[in-house]
Design a protein around this motif. Structure first.
Motif, PDB file in Angstrom:
ATOM      1  N   TYR A 113       0.780  -1.264   0.027  1.00  0.00           N
ATOM      2  CA  TYR A 113      -0.123  -0.103  -0.165  1.00  0.00           C
ATOM      3  C   TYR A 113       0.930   1.280   0.012  1.00  0.00           C
ATOM      4  CZ  TYR A 113      -3.355   3.548   2.012  1.00  0.00           C
ATOM      5  OH  TYR A 113      -4.064   4.798   2.091  1.00  0.00           O
ATOM      6  N   ASP A 114       2.036   1.158   0.859  1.00  0.00           N
ATOM      7  CA  ASP A 114       2.662   2.535   1.046  1.00  0.00           C
ATOM      8  C   ASP A 114       3.446   2.781  -0.544  1.00  0.00           C
ATOM      9  OD1 ASP A 114       1.907   2.928   3.534  1.00  0.00           O
ATOM     10  OD2 ASP A 114       3.772   1.979   4.357  1.00  0.00           O
ATOM     11  N   ALA A 115       3.999   1.823  -0.927  1.00  0.00           N
ATOM     12  CA  ALA A 115       4.877   1.771  -2.105  1.00  0.00           C
ATOM     13  C   ALA A 115       3.840   2.398  -3.486  1.00  0.00           C
ATOM     14  CB  ALA A 115       5.338   0.359  -2.747  1.00  0.00           C
ATOM     15  N   VAL A 116       2.559   1.836  -3.435  1.00  0.00           N
ATOM     16  CA  VAL A 116       1.649   2.431  -4.431  1.00  0.00           C
ATOM     17  C   VAL A 116       1.559   4.009  -4.244  1.00  0.00           C
ATOM     18  CG1 VAL A 116      -0.763   2.335  -5.435  1.00  0.00           C
ATOM     19  CG2 VAL A 116       0.782   0.173  -4.970  1.00  0.00           C
ATOM     20  N   MET A 117       1.125   4.044  -2.884  1.00  0.00           N
ATOM     21  CA  MET A 117       0.490   5.671  -2.578  1.00  0.00           C
ATOM     22  C   MET A 117       1.834   6.655  -2.537  1.00  0.00           C
ATOM     23  SD  MET A 117      -2.249   5.781  -1.406  1.00  0.00           S
ATOM     24  CE  MET A 117      -2.617   7.215  -0.561  1.00  0.00           C
ATOM     25  N   MET A 118       3.045   6.282  -2.554  1.00  0.00           N
ATOM     26  CA  MET A 118       4.319   7.136  -2.525  1.00  0.00           C
ATOM     27  C   MET A 118       4.488   7.204  -4.172  1.00  0.00           C
ATOM     28  SD  MET A 118       6.670   5.262   0.271  1.00  0.00           S
ATOM     29  CE  MET A 118       8.232   6.571   0.251  1.00  0.00           C
ATOM     30  N   ILE A 119       4.401   6.227  -5.024  1.00  0.00           N
ATOM     31  CA  ILE A 119       4.447   6.303  -6.352  1.00  0.00           C
ATOM     32  C   ILE A 119       3.338   7.532  -6.923  1.00  0.00           C
ATOM     33  CG2 ILE A 119       4.361   5.401  -8.710  1.00  0.00           C
ATOM     34  CD1 ILE A 119       5.396   2.949  -7.434  1.00  0.00           C
ATOM     35  N   GLN A 121       1.706   9.786  -5.352  1.00  0.00           N
ATOM     36  CA  GLN A 121       2.117  11.196  -4.623  1.00  0.00           C
ATOM     37  C   GLN A 121       3.309  11.746  -5.713  1.00  0.00           C
ATOM     38  OE1 GLN A 121       2.384  12.007  -0.518  1.00  0.00           O
ATOM     39  NE2 GLN A 121       0.904  10.735  -0.004  1.00  0.00           N
ATOM     40  N   ALA A 122       4.403  10.829  -5.926  1.00  0.00           N
ATOM     41  CA  ALA A 122       5.196  11.325  -6.651  1.00  0.00           C
ATOM     42  C   ALA A 122       4.834  11.890  -8.041  1.00  0.00           C
ATOM     43  CB  ALA A 122       6.547  10.543  -6.663  1.00  0.00           C
ATOM     44  N   ALA A 123       3.814  11.012  -8.749  1.00  0.00           N
ATOM     45  CA  ALA A 123       3.414  11.287 -10.041  1.00  0.00           C
ATOM     46  C   ALA A 123       2.621  12.531  -9.948  1.00  0.00           C
ATOM     47  CB  ALA A 123       2.333  10.036 -10.543  1.00  0.00           C
ATOM     48  N   MET A 124       1.964  12.890  -8.725  1.00  0.00           N
ATOM     49  CA  MET A 124       1.406  14.112  -8.757  1.00  0.00           C
ATOM     50  C   MET A 124       2.017  15.637  -8.781  1.00  0.00           C
ATOM     51  SD  MET A 124      -1.592  13.002  -6.073  1.00  0.00           S
ATOM     52  CE  MET A 124      -2.338  14.597  -6.137  1.00  0.00           C
ATOM     53  N   MET A 125       3.478  15.267  -8.921  1.00  0.00           N
ATOM     54  CA  MET A 125       4.422  16.371  -9.053  1.00  0.00           C
ATOM     55  C   MET A 125       4.859  16.385 -10.240  1.00  0.00           C
ATOM     56  SD  MET A 125       6.673  15.848  -5.558  1.00  0.00           S
ATOM     57  CE  MET A 125       6.070  15.825  -4.037  1.00  0.00           C
ATOM     58  N   ALA A 132      12.157  10.107 -10.231  1.00  0.00           N
ATOM     59  CA  ALA A 132      13.066   9.681  -9.116  1.00  0.00           C
ATOM     60  C   ALA A 132      13.397  10.745  -8.109  1.00  0.00           C
ATOM     61  CB  ALA A 132      14.465   9.469  -9.750  1.00  0.00           C
ATOM     62  N   SER A 133      13.434  11.914  -8.520  1.00  0.00           N
ATOM     63  CA  SER A 133      13.464  13.058  -7.755  1.00  0.00           C
ATOM     64  C   SER A 133      12.426  13.293  -6.804  1.00  0.00           C
ATOM     65  CB  SER A 133      13.807  14.329  -8.579  1.00  0.00           C
ATOM     66  OG  SER A 133      13.965  15.417  -7.772  1.00  0.00           O
ATOM     67  N   HIS A 134      11.281  13.218  -7.546  1.00  0.00           N
ATOM     68  CA  HIS A 134      10.026  13.527  -6.615  1.00  0.00           C
ATOM     69  C   HIS A 134       9.841  12.271  -5.585  1.00  0.00           C
ATOM     70  CE1 HIS A 134       8.733  16.180  -9.967  1.00  0.00           C
ATOM     71  NE2 HIS A 134       9.251  16.824  -8.874  1.00  0.00           N
ATOM     72  N   LEU A 135      10.356  10.991  -5.915  1.00  0.00           N
ATOM     73  CA  LEU A 135      10.165   9.835  -4.938  1.00  0.00           C
ATOM     74  C   LEU A 135      11.074  10.126  -3.832  1.00  0.00           C
ATOM     75  CD1 LEU A 135       9.832   6.685  -7.146  1.00  0.00           C
ATOM     76  CD2 LEU A 135       8.358   7.469  -5.451  1.00  0.00           C
ATOM     77  N   SER A 136      12.088  10.848  -3.965  1.00  0.00           N
ATOM     78  CA  SER A 136      13.192  10.912  -2.724  1.00  0.00           C
ATOM     79  C   SER A 136      12.485  12.078  -2.128  1.00  0.00           C
ATOM     80  CB  SER A 136      14.361  11.447  -3.642  1.00  0.00           C
ATOM     81  OG  SER A 136      15.266  10.481  -3.953  1.00  0.00           O
ATOM     82  N   MET A 137      11.747  13.072  -2.466  1.00  0.00           N
ATOM     83  CA  MET A 137      11.441  14.013  -1.809  1.00  0.00           C
ATOM     84  C   MET A 137       9.915  13.399  -1.058  1.00  0.00           C
ATOM     85  SD  MET A 137      11.011  16.897  -4.703  1.00  0.00           S
ATOM     86  CE  MET A 137      10.165  18.234  -3.847  1.00  0.00           C
TER      87      MET A 137
END
Length: 558
Positions: A113-119, A121-125, A132-137
């Motif tokens: 669940y966390d992996a999907v949600m983090m991707i 959120q990063a995709a919304m940036m 890659a940069s947004h996933l680090s953020m």
């Protein structure tokens, strides 16, 4: 050091060669890095080949679903496994997952669940650019369902440590997966804090008095049950503590102990052993509405529910054992029987039951001789047996006084047959004798062992490995009384408004226990499984009590 290291393809299904290699290398434990299906196959193969070793696994098997891959789940009993420890959970995923059977039985669900949600959120940036940069953020102290996550420069996370979990599968009805310890790189192995409710159960144990020799066995059996209860309750937020007090096989001591248990806030009491102690304790506990389950009290008067409220027992009344003893004496051609018995509640109850059955069959007693349970000199009692030329003795006693009587009978050259009830039906009778061979040939009865079941075999194996338990009496009954009490507390929590006594009556309907299948009647009695008719024999210079015959209400002695 590594005893051996064996690899296998993840498509492999036959592990006979690998298990045999472990046996040949004389390894003393197994560390298994596998998934669930192959891990179960390895352990089942080991069981078939007779290889039984402590086994440890990793996160590939660290879930209750691992047990579903076994044809016999009990094979997994004792296996330890580690899995990543969840940090403090954010959001409602864990609650939502617990309500879905498929999700609740899975592994790494919160992490997925966390992996999907983090991707997401990063995709919304920047609409998915520079992921890659947004996933680090996003992954900088991210509050997820599986804990707080901060990506290192290589994309790893440090994690929150590892849960140390165990599989406990003693029978098809006692199957649990619990994580009571955890590991961190800083502090090593530590106990997992328990968050929930702790319930106190009282235990009346004759730590002093005439049967104190058996108190350690009763205590061990109760603690085995307590361990199982706490394993069962861990994931439900319920734990038990046992408050043990002395019953002394004495009414005054037991009544004081019962008051101590009330003051300690127990919800139920297991015990006592001796009938008189149970009666006195019930006067205190029954008045307070605290239920009791005795593991050894057999006096027929305890069947009176109005006199002894909220009382249950997992042993049959001596109203049944008396006729059994009468049939045994008849089968063994006993004649001119002297009834020699304690005048306490246990002794007088069983003596009355035997006398009624013996005389009801048209026989007469050669003599009926009572004595206080504090008596230590039996010269006069045995002299009465000899003066009346009695040919047999029916001994209703405990082990210590029984041994002294047998020695005095020998000293006065009594040569007839000695019979006894369950108070002497164990090798403990011979332990205090200067000449243990005096036990040879004594015949005694005790409640029969049940038809073996998973729980009785599991308890039997545990008990046999602990000397105090292995040498005890009524240990399986003590286990059953404790675990019925614990499971009844579980049942009460899900039955608002029901009393604990009502739940004991319900749980105790066809309850498969270590000492048999128990069904409580309305007065708290059980019918039992008949009686073992055993004989003391000397084997290699040591006394042995062997149940070579049995008695049932319908079939008599066979």
């Amino acid at each position: 050091f590594l005893c051996t290291q064996i690899g296998y393809e993840d498509t492999q299904t036959d592990f006979a060669a690998e298990v045999q290699a472990i046996a040949d290398a004389e390894c003393d434990s197994i560390v298994m890095v596998s998934y669930s299906t192959d891990g179960a196959a390895i352990l089942e193969t080991a069981a078939v080949l007779g290889v039984s070793l402590p086994t440890f696994g990793a996160d590939g098997i660290a879930d209750a679903a691992f047990l579903e891959d076994f044809s016999v789940p009990a094979i997994a009993n004792g296996v330890m496994a580690t899995k990543p420890r969840a940090g403090s959970s954010a959001g409602d995923f864990v609650d939502e997952c617990s309500m879905d059977e498929t999700c609740a039985g899975g592994i790494y669900t919160a992490e997925t669940y966390d992996a999907v949600m983090m991707i997401g959120q990063a995709a919304m940036m920047e609409n998915g650019a520079n992921m890659a940069s947004h996933l680090s953020m996003v992954g900088d102290d991210y509050a997820g369902a599986s804990g707080q996550h901060t990506f290192l420069s290589n994309g790893d996370v440090a994690g929150a440590g590892y849960d140390i979990c165990s599989f406990d599968a003693l029978s098809s009805t006692d199957i649990y997966f619990t994580c009571m310890e955890w590991w961190s790189a800083i502090d090593g192995i530590q106990a997992t804090p328990f968050a929930g409710m702790t319930v106190s159960i009282g235990f009346l144990n004759p730590m002093t008095g005439p049967i104190a020799v058996y108190a350690p066995g009763f205590g061990v059996a109760a603690n085995v049950a307590l361990g199982m209860m706490n394993i069962a309750g861990w994931n439900s937020g319920l734990q038990f503590e046992m408050v043990m007090v002395d019953s002394g096989c004495n009414g005054d001591v037991a009544a004081a102990g019962a008051q101590t248990l009330l003051d300690a806030g127990v919800v139920g009491v297991v015990g006592a052993a001796c009938s008189g102690a149970t009666m006195a304790a019930n006067a205190v506990l029954g008045a307070a509405g605290i239920p009791m389950i005795s593991y050894a009290s057999t006096n027929p008067s305890l069947s009176d529910v109005s006199a002894y409220p909220d009382f249950f027992r997992v042993v049959p009344s001596d109203a049944i054992q008396g006729p059994a003893l009468a049939d045994v004496v008849t089968a063994d051609s006993g004649s001119d029987v002297a009834l020699l018995y304690m005048t306490n509640d246990y002794g007088s109850g069983l003596a009355d039951s035997f006398a009624a059955a013996w005389e009801g069959a048209g026989n007469t007693l050669c003599a009926s001789i009572g004595y206080e349970d504090t008596t230590t000199d039996f010269t006069s009692q045995v002299q009465s047996v000899m003066d009346n030329s009695c040919g047999s003795v029916m001994l209703i006693s405990y082990a210590a006084d029984g041994a002294a009587i047998v020695e005095e009978l020998a000293a006065q050259s009594f040569s007839g047959q000695i019979f006894g009830g369950d108070g002497i039906a164990e090798e403990g009778l011979c332990a205090s004798m200067a000449d243990p061979s005096l036990c040879d040939g004594i015949v005694a009865t005790k409640p029969a062992a049940p038809t073996p079941n998973e729980r009785s075999m599991a308890f039997g194996a545990i008990c046999a490995s602990i000397p105090d338990c292995a040498d005890g009496i009524y240990t399986a009954e003590a286990f059953d009384a404790m675990i019925i009490m614990g499971y009844s507390v579980f049942a009460q929590l899900s039955s608002p408004g029901a009393t604990l006594s009502q739940m004991i009556g319900a749980v105790g309907q066809g309850f498969v226990g270590a000492s048999g299948v128990h069904t409580f009647a309305a007065n708290g009695d059980v019918g039992g499984s008949g009686y073992c008719v055993g004989t003391f024999n000397m084997v290699d210079g040591a006394p042995s009590f062997d149940c070579s015959r049995s008695w049932t209400l319908s079939g008599g002695v066979s």
